[in-house]
Scaffold this motif. Structure first.
Motif, PDB file in Angstrom:
ATOM      1  N   SER A   1      20.491  39.567  16.816  1.00 47.12           N
ATOM      2  CA  SER A   1      21.648  38.676  16.976  1.00 47.12           C
ATOM      3  C   SER A   1      21.822  37.821  15.726  1.00 47.12           C
ATOM      4  O   SER A   1      20.906  37.705  14.919  1.00 47.12           O
ATOM      5  CB  SER A   1      21.439  37.767  18.198  1.00 47.12           C
ATOM      6  N   GLY A   2      23.030  37.272  15.582  1.00 43.34           N
ATOM      7  CA  GLY A   2      23.304  36.410  14.432  1.00 43.34           C
ATOM      8  C   GLY A   2      24.339  37.043  13.517  1.00 43.34           C
ATOM      9  O   GLY A   2      25.059  37.951  13.918  1.00 43.34           O
ATOM     10  N   SER A   3      24.388  36.576  12.266  1.00 40.13           N
ATOM     11  CA  SER A   3      25.425  37.045  11.338  1.00 40.13           C
ATOM     12  C   SER A   3      24.930  38.164  10.418  1.00 40.13           C
ATOM     13  O   SER A   3      25.719  39.037  10.035  1.00 40.13           O
ATOM     14  CB  SER A   3      25.940  35.870  10.505  1.00 40.13           C
TER      15      SER A   3
ATOM     16  N   ASP B   1      16.442  42.698  13.107  1.00 36.56           N
ATOM     17  CA  ASP B   1      16.955  41.381  13.464  1.00 36.56           C
ATOM     18  C   ASP B   1      16.891  40.447  12.269  1.00 36.56           C
ATOM     19  O   ASP B   1      16.209  40.735  11.279  1.00 36.56           O
ATOM     20  CB  ASP B   1      16.121  40.805  14.631  1.00 36.56           C
ATOM     21  N   GLY B   2      17.617  39.356  12.364  1.00 40.49           N
ATOM     22  CA  GLY B   2      17.627  38.364  11.295  1.00 40.49           C
ATOM     23  C   GLY B   2      16.518  37.342  11.497  1.00 40.49           C
ATOM     24  O   GLY B   2      15.662  37.491  12.368  1.00 40.49           O
TER      25      GLY B   2
ATOM     26  N   ASP C   1      15.735  32.815  10.649  1.00 41.44           N
ATOM     27  CA  ASP C   1      16.203  31.568  10.046  1.00 41.44           C
ATOM     28  C   ASP C   1      15.328  31.188   8.861  1.00 41.44           C
ATOM     29  O   ASP C   1      15.803  30.585   7.898  1.00 41.44           O
ATOM     30  CB  ASP C   1      16.171  30.432  11.084  1.00 41.44           C
TER      31      ASP C   1
ATOM     32  N   GLY D   1      16.061  31.847  16.299  1.00 36.30           N
ATOM     33  CA  GLY D   1      16.644  31.075  17.375  1.00 36.30           C
ATOM     34  C   GLY D   1      17.759  30.156  16.930  1.00 36.30           C
ATOM     35  O   GLY D   1      18.328  29.419  17.719  1.00 36.30           O
ATOM     36  N   GLY D   2      18.085  30.229  15.625  1.00 33.17           N
ATOM     37  CA  GLY D   2      19.204  29.422  15.129  1.00 33.17           C
ATOM     38  C   GLY D   2      20.482  29.723  15.899  1.00 33.17           C
ATOM     39  O   GLY D   2      21.343  28.870  16.081  1.00 33.17           O
ATOM     40  N   GLY D   3      20.562  30.983  16.375  1.00 35.69           N
ATOM     41  CA  GLY D   3      21.724  31.396  17.163  1.00 35.69           C
ATOM     42  C   GLY D   3      21.472  31.322  18.661  1.00 35.69           C
ATOM     43  O   GLY D   3      22.292  31.757  19.469  1.00 35.69           O
ATOM     44  N   GLY D   4      20.297  30.833  19.041  1.00 34.03           N
ATOM     45  CA  GLY D   4      20.032  30.601  20.460  1.00 34.03           C
ATOM     46  C   GLY D   4      19.647  31.835  21.250  1.00 34.03           C
ATOM     47  O   GLY D   4      19.645  31.808  22.489  1.00 34.03           O
ATOM     48  N   CYS D   5      19.289  32.922  20.544  1.00 36.68           N
ATOM     49  CA  CYS D   5      19.020  34.190  21.242  1.00 36.68           C
ATOM     50  C   CYS D   5      17.550  34.582  21.192  1.00 36.68           C
ATOM     51  O   CYS D   5      17.209  35.753  21.436  1.00 36.68           O
ATOM     52  CB  CYS D   5      19.869  35.292  20.618  1.00 36.68           C
TER      53      CYS D   5
ATOM     54  N   GLU E   1      15.449  38.330  21.906  1.00 36.99           N
ATOM     55  CA  GLU E   1      15.068  38.897  20.604  1.00 36.99           C
ATOM     56  C   GLU E   1      13.577  39.155  20.545  1.00 36.99           C
ATOM     57  O   GLU E   1      13.118  40.194  20.077  1.00 36.99           O
ATOM     58  CB  GLU E   1      15.459  37.948  19.473  1.00 36.99           C
TER      59      GLU E   1
ATOM     60  N   LYS F   1      16.472  32.424   3.186  1.00 27.11           N
ATOM     61  CA  LYS F   1      15.470  32.389   4.263  1.00 27.11           C
ATOM     62  C   LYS F   1      14.043  32.525   3.726  1.00 27.11           C
ATOM     63  O   LYS F   1      13.088  32.347   4.479  1.00 27.11           O
ATOM     64  CB  LYS F   1      15.736  33.471   5.283  1.00 27.11           C
TER      65      LYS F   1
HETATM   66  O1  DER Z   1      19.246  33.190  16.252  1.00 25.44           O
HETATM   67  C1  DER Z   1      18.584  34.085  15.784  1.00 25.44           C
HETATM   68  O2  DER Z   1      17.406  34.310  16.099  1.00 25.44           O
HETATM   69  C2  DER Z   1      19.169  34.856  14.629  1.00 25.44           C
HETATM   70  O3  DER Z   1      18.628  36.150  14.571  1.00 25.44           O
HETATM   71  C3  DER Z   1      18.800  34.083  13.371  1.00 25.44           C
HETATM   72  O4  DER Z   1      17.398  34.040  13.303  1.00 25.44           O
HETATM   73  C4  DER Z   1      19.385  34.709  12.121  1.00 25.44           C
HETATM   74  O5  DER Z   1      20.760  34.488  12.156  1.00 25.44           O
HETATM   75  P1  DER Z   1      21.617  34.706  10.831  1.00 25.44           P
HETATM   76  O6  DER Z   1      21.452  36.170  10.473  1.00 25.44           O
HETATM   77  O7  DER Z   1      23.021  34.386  11.244  1.00 25.44           O
HETATM   78  O8  DER Z   1      21.058  33.782   9.787  1.00 25.44           O
END
Ligand code: DER
Length: 232
Positions: A29-31, A85-86, A88, A99-103, A107, A125
């Motif tokens: 999740s995330g961008s 996955d991404g 932070d 967890g910056g995106g709350g997921c 995840e 990062k």
């Molecule tokens: O919320 C999350 O865990 C996202 O995966 C975060 O860790 C990375 O989000 P970003 O790719 O938008 O920086």
């Protein structure tokens, strides 16, 4: 802009390296993951790959459906070939803050079910130790009725400040895909993250933390100069 280009570099490199036919793929999740899913859909199209995707959030599920990728779940595929996955923040031992995106909860579950957990991130990062770049603290998903005692417990035992994450386009606190609240623990000093993570997880009402310790197998960093740095 440069960070978006770096996210794309990391996402494309990871999908190019780690996705094979008949794979079960965990989608983060995330961008940053958006670029990885773009590339995944492109490869499926071009190479006629047969894969299925397991989401880590409503957002990831939307991404999978919007790209016409086959959607699955852990009931059908409790063991995944790879999860991408991404993050932070990534420290020198590949410990992650997520967890910056709350997921973070779904995840971490999906990452644990994958034979390979691959992280994609832009250069911002990349950090020596947690807290150097990421200033929003460590997310902790909690059962709503317990958020005040958990806040008091964490601050008393580990210091720093714990803040209930409030909605931006929604009045009141952020509610996760699992119906819970998120606390952001703005820690002060460096900790033994393994010990702290276990201690926080043991507090009644804590669902999950955004500390991913010993989970990331490899991190792809997209860099400002257009290169990709791989760290194992
Ligand atoms: O919320 C999350 O865990 C996202 O995966 C975060 O860790 C990375 O989000 P970003 O790719 O938008 O920086």
């Amino acid at each position: 802009d440069m960070a978006e280009e770096a996210k794309k570099l990391a996402g494309y490199a990871a999908v190019n390296d780690h996705i094979k036919n008949n794979y079960v793929v965990g989608v983060g999740s995330g961008s940053t993951i958006v670029y990885a899913v773009d590339r995944l859909a492109e490869r499926v199209q071009q190479e006629k790959l047969k894969i299925v995707c397991v989401p880590t959030s409503f957002q990831a599920r939307q991404l999978i459906l919007q790209h016409g990728l086959p959607l699955s779940d852990l009931d059908r595929h409790p063991e995944l070939d790879v999860a991408i996955d991404g993050a932070d923040e990534v420290d020198s031992s590949l410990t992650l803050i997520k967890g910056g995106g709350g997921c973070l909860t779904q995840e971490k579950i999906v990452a644990e079910c994958a034979r390979h957990f691959i992280v994609i991130a832009d250069y911002r990062k990349d950090s020596k130790c947690l807290g150097q770049q990421w200033k929003k603290g460590i997310p902790v998903e909690v059962i709503p009725m317990a958020y005040v005692p958990i806040t008091r417990d964490i601050t008393r035992r580990f210091g720093g400040e714990v803040v209930l994450r409030m909605g931006v386009n929604k009045a009141g606190p952020v509610v996760t895909d699992n119906g819970n609240f998120i606390l952001d623990w703005k820690f002060e000093n460096v900790h033994n993250w393994k010990e702290v993570n276990t201690a926080i997880k043991m507090i009644p009402g804590v669902v999950e933390t955004g500390l991913f310790i010993g989970m990331a197998e490899r991190v792809y960093f997209g860099m400002q100069d257009g290169t990709v740095q791989i760290r194992d």
